[in-house]
Design a protein around this motif. Structure first.
Motif, PDB file in Angstrom:
ATOM      1  N   GLY A 119      35.907  51.199  42.640  1.00  0.00           N
ATOM      2  CA  GLY A 119      35.850  49.674  43.790  1.00  0.00           C
ATOM      3  C   GLY A 119      34.929  50.130  43.655  1.00  0.00           C
ATOM      4  N   LEU A 120      33.516  49.814  43.739  1.00  0.00           N
ATOM      5  CA  LEU A 120      32.335  49.244  44.173  1.00  0.00           C
ATOM      6  C   LEU A 120      32.028  48.140  45.121  1.00  0.00           C
ATOM      7  N   VAL A 121      31.635  48.460  46.109  1.00  0.00           N
ATOM      8  CA  VAL A 121      30.975  47.213  46.841  1.00  0.00           C
ATOM      9  C   VAL A 121      29.387  47.637  47.617  1.00  0.00           C
ATOM     10  N   TYR A 122      28.846  46.556  47.359  1.00  0.00           N
ATOM     11  CA  TYR A 122      27.127  46.519  47.376  1.00  0.00           C
ATOM     12  C   TYR A 122      27.016  45.233  48.249  1.00  0.00           C
ATOM     13  N   GLN A 123      25.630  45.778  49.717  1.00  0.00           N
ATOM     14  CA  GLN A 123      24.838  44.445  50.494  1.00  0.00           C
ATOM     15  C   GLN A 123      25.574  42.809  50.100  1.00  0.00           C
ATOM     16  N   PHE A 124      24.821  42.931  48.557  1.00  0.00           N
ATOM     17  CA  PHE A 124      24.574  41.755  48.249  1.00  0.00           C
ATOM     18  C   PHE A 124      26.065  41.796  47.447  1.00  0.00           C
ATOM     19  N   TYR A 125      26.744  40.794  47.638  1.00  0.00           N
ATOM     20  CA  TYR A 125      28.304  39.959  47.426  1.00  0.00           C
ATOM     21  C   TYR A 125      28.044  39.989  45.512  1.00  0.00           C
ATOM     22  N   ASN A 126      27.972  39.184  44.848  1.00  0.00           N
ATOM     23  CA  ASN A 126      27.717  39.573  43.674  1.00  0.00           C
ATOM     24  C   ASN A 126      29.154  38.914  42.839  1.00  0.00           C
ATOM     25  N   LEU A 127      29.155  37.936  44.143  1.00  0.00           N
ATOM     26  CA  LEU A 127      30.644  36.651  44.182  1.00  0.00           C
ATOM     27  C   LEU A 127      30.028  35.662  42.447  1.00  0.00           C
ATOM     28  N   ILE A 128      31.354  34.966  41.377  1.00  0.00           N
ATOM     29  CA  ILE A 128      30.597  34.066  40.890  1.00  0.00           C
ATOM     30  C   ILE A 128      30.580  33.375  40.938  1.00  0.00           C
ATOM     31  N   PRO A 129      29.709  32.008  41.307  1.00  0.00           N
ATOM     32  CA  PRO A 129      28.991  31.009  41.850  1.00  0.00           C
ATOM     33  C   PRO A 129      30.027  29.704  41.798  1.00  0.00           C
ATOM     34  N   THR A 130      30.410  29.927  40.916  1.00  0.00           N
ATOM     35  CA  THR A 130      31.446  28.854  40.236  1.00  0.00           C
ATOM     36  C   THR A 130      32.652  28.045  40.208  1.00  0.00           C
ATOM     37  N   LEU A 131      33.284  30.094  40.310  1.00  0.00           N
ATOM     38  CA  LEU A 131      34.716  30.415  40.526  1.00  0.00           C
ATOM     39  C   LEU A 131      35.379  30.632  42.153  1.00  0.00           C
ATOM     40  N   THR A 132      36.907  29.949  42.171  1.00  0.00           N
ATOM     41  CA  THR A 132      37.228  29.956  43.413  1.00  0.00           C
ATOM     42  C   THR A 132      37.095  31.647  44.213  1.00  0.00           C
ATOM     43  N   ILE A 133      37.835  31.391  45.441  1.00  0.00           N
ATOM     44  CA  ILE A 133      37.153  33.193  45.903  1.00  0.00           C
ATOM     45  C   ILE A 133      38.580  33.494  44.684  1.00  0.00           C
ATOM     46  N   ARG A 134      39.620  33.175  45.152  1.00  0.00           N
ATOM     47  CA  ARG A 134      40.928  33.820  44.187  1.00  0.00           C
ATOM     48  C   ARG A 134      40.882  34.521  42.422  1.00  0.00           C
ATOM     49  N   LYS A 135      39.575  33.006  41.907  1.00  0.00           N
ATOM     50  CA  LYS A 135      40.045  33.643  40.689  1.00  0.00           C
ATOM     51  C   LYS A 135      38.522  35.167  40.581  1.00  0.00           C
ATOM     52  N   ASN A 136      37.440  34.677  42.037  1.00  0.00           N
ATOM     53  CA  ASN A 136      36.276  36.057  41.460  1.00  0.00           C
ATOM     54  C   ASN A 136      37.752  37.177  42.173  1.00  0.00           C
ATOM     55  N   ILE A 137      38.473  37.679  43.028  1.00  0.00           N
ATOM     56  CA  ILE A 137      39.176  38.332  42.937  1.00  0.00           C
ATOM     57  C   ILE A 137      39.633  39.297  41.564  1.00  0.00           C
ATOM     58  N   LEU A 138      40.331  38.325  41.313  1.00  0.00           N
ATOM     59  CA  LEU A 138      40.935  38.977  40.272  1.00  0.00           C
ATOM     60  C   LEU A 138      40.716  39.341  38.630  1.00  0.00           C
ATOM     61  N   MET A 139      39.411  38.387  39.125  1.00  0.00           N
ATOM     62  CA  MET A 139      38.049  38.885  37.346  1.00  0.00           C
ATOM     63  C   MET A 139      37.947  40.045  36.562  1.00  0.00           C
ATOM     64  N   PRO A 140      39.051  41.055  38.028  1.00  0.00           N
ATOM     65  CA  PRO A 140      38.803  42.854  37.373  1.00  0.00           C
ATOM     66  C   PRO A 140      40.012  42.951  36.241  1.00  0.00           C
ATOM     67  N   LEU A 141      41.059  42.337  36.487  1.00  0.00           N
ATOM     68  CA  LEU A 141      42.603  42.417  36.012  1.00  0.00           C
ATOM     69  C   LEU A 141      41.826  41.597  34.976  1.00  0.00           C
ATOM     70  N   LEU A 142      41.586  40.312  35.188  1.00  0.00           N
ATOM     71  CA  LEU A 142      41.557  39.200  34.041  1.00  0.00           C
ATOM     72  C   LEU A 142      40.728  40.267  33.038  1.00  0.00           C
ATOM     73  N   LEU A 143      39.829  40.657  32.620  1.00  0.00           N
ATOM     74  CA  LEU A 143      39.107  41.386  32.049  1.00  0.00           C
ATOM     75  C   LEU A 143      39.716  42.347  31.673  1.00  0.00           C
ATOM     76  N   ASP A 144      41.095  42.711  31.810  1.00  0.00           N
ATOM     77  CA  ASP A 144      41.569  43.877  31.511  1.00  0.00           C
ATOM     78  C   ASP A 144      42.283  43.542  31.123  1.00  0.00           C
ATOM     79  N   LYS A 145      42.801  42.224  30.928  1.00  0.00           N
ATOM     80  CA  LYS A 145      43.963  41.366  30.238  1.00  0.00           C
ATOM     81  C   LYS A 145      45.631  42.020  31.471  1.00  0.00           C
ATOM     82  N   ARG A 146      45.422  41.854  32.524  1.00  0.00           N
ATOM     83  CA  ARG A 146      46.246  42.896  32.873  1.00  0.00           C
ATOM     84  C   ARG A 146      46.613  41.322  34.297  1.00  0.00           C
TER      85      ARG A 146
END
Length: 226
Positions: free
Chosen positions: A88-115
């Motif tokens: 897990g990598l956390v930087y001082q800049f949040y790097n959230l995807i602006p067009t996605l909800t917070i829920r989808k941003n959080i779940l993105m790593p799992l979605l990319l891995d089809k989990r």
């Protein structure tokens, strides 16, 4: 149980007269469940070390093991998959995807891995980080502190072996900085999450179980687990 180990890690940029040694023989061991702070002046090599531990960069010499796997010889594709699943990598800049909800941003790593997410663990993470009421919001509807909480949740959602935080409070005011550090401590305690935090703030470093000081690419001092 040892989770991470560095053996003689060196990192040299450039060659010949133009070469710069960023890391010069780093030996480091981190136990599962530790909360370790990595401190040092700008240019000391701490961010370079974090990038190598996260498989973002490869060392020039030496080996890095995470859960017994040597990540120092992985190619770019292997490193990207390993990073997505184990780090897990956390930087001082949040790097959230602006067009996605917070829920989808959080779940993105799992979605990319089809989990599929574990609903109980997802609920535990967002409750621990205090953003359960913000899941349908867009990033620009949240404060800086709330966006950093979402970024931490995204890094925790796939239960990484280790959470690497590079100055995660550097873009926040003192109140929000304190809250983020408390959340990292809570993640360490409640989720048994191993955390390696880079900071230049001594007060923040003192919150960790262990402080490792780097100077000129070498470990100058290590308090060990307190």
């Amino acid at each position: 149980m040892e989770l991470l180990r560095c053996e003689g890690v060196r990192k040299v940029y450039g060659s010949g007269k133009n070469s710069v040694t960023a890391l010069d023989g780093i030996d480091l061991s981190v136990e599962k469940g530790e909360f370790t702070a990595l401190v040092g002046a700008s240019g000391s090599g701490k961010s370079t070390l974090l990038h190598i531990l996260g498989s973002v960069e490869q060392p020039t010499e030496g080996k890095v093991f995470v859960e017994g796997t040597d990540i120092s010889t992985m190619n770019r594709t292997q490193a990207a998959i390993f990073r997505r699943r184990k780090v897990g990598l956390v930087y001082q800049f949040y790097n959230l995807i602006p067009t996605l909800t917070i829920r989808k941003n959080i779940l993105m790593p799992l979605l990319l891995d089809k989990r599929k997410p574990n609903p109980e663990y997802f609920e535990q993470v967002v409750r621990t980080l205090g953003i359960a009421e913000k899941l349908e919001s867009l990033p620009n509807q949240l404060s800086g502190g709330q966006q950093q909480r979402a970024a931490i949740a995204r890094s925790l959602i796939y239960r990484p072996a280790i959470l690497l935080c590079d100055e995660p409070t550097g873009n926040l005011d003192r109140k929000n900085s304190r809250e983020v550090v408390e959340l990292l401590k809570r993640s360490n305690r409640n989720l048994n999450q191993t955390v390696l935090l880079i900071t230049h703030d001594e007060k923040i470093a003192l919150e960790a179980d262990r402080i490792v000081t780097i100077e000129d690419g070498r470990i100058l001092h290590d308090t060990g687990r307190r």
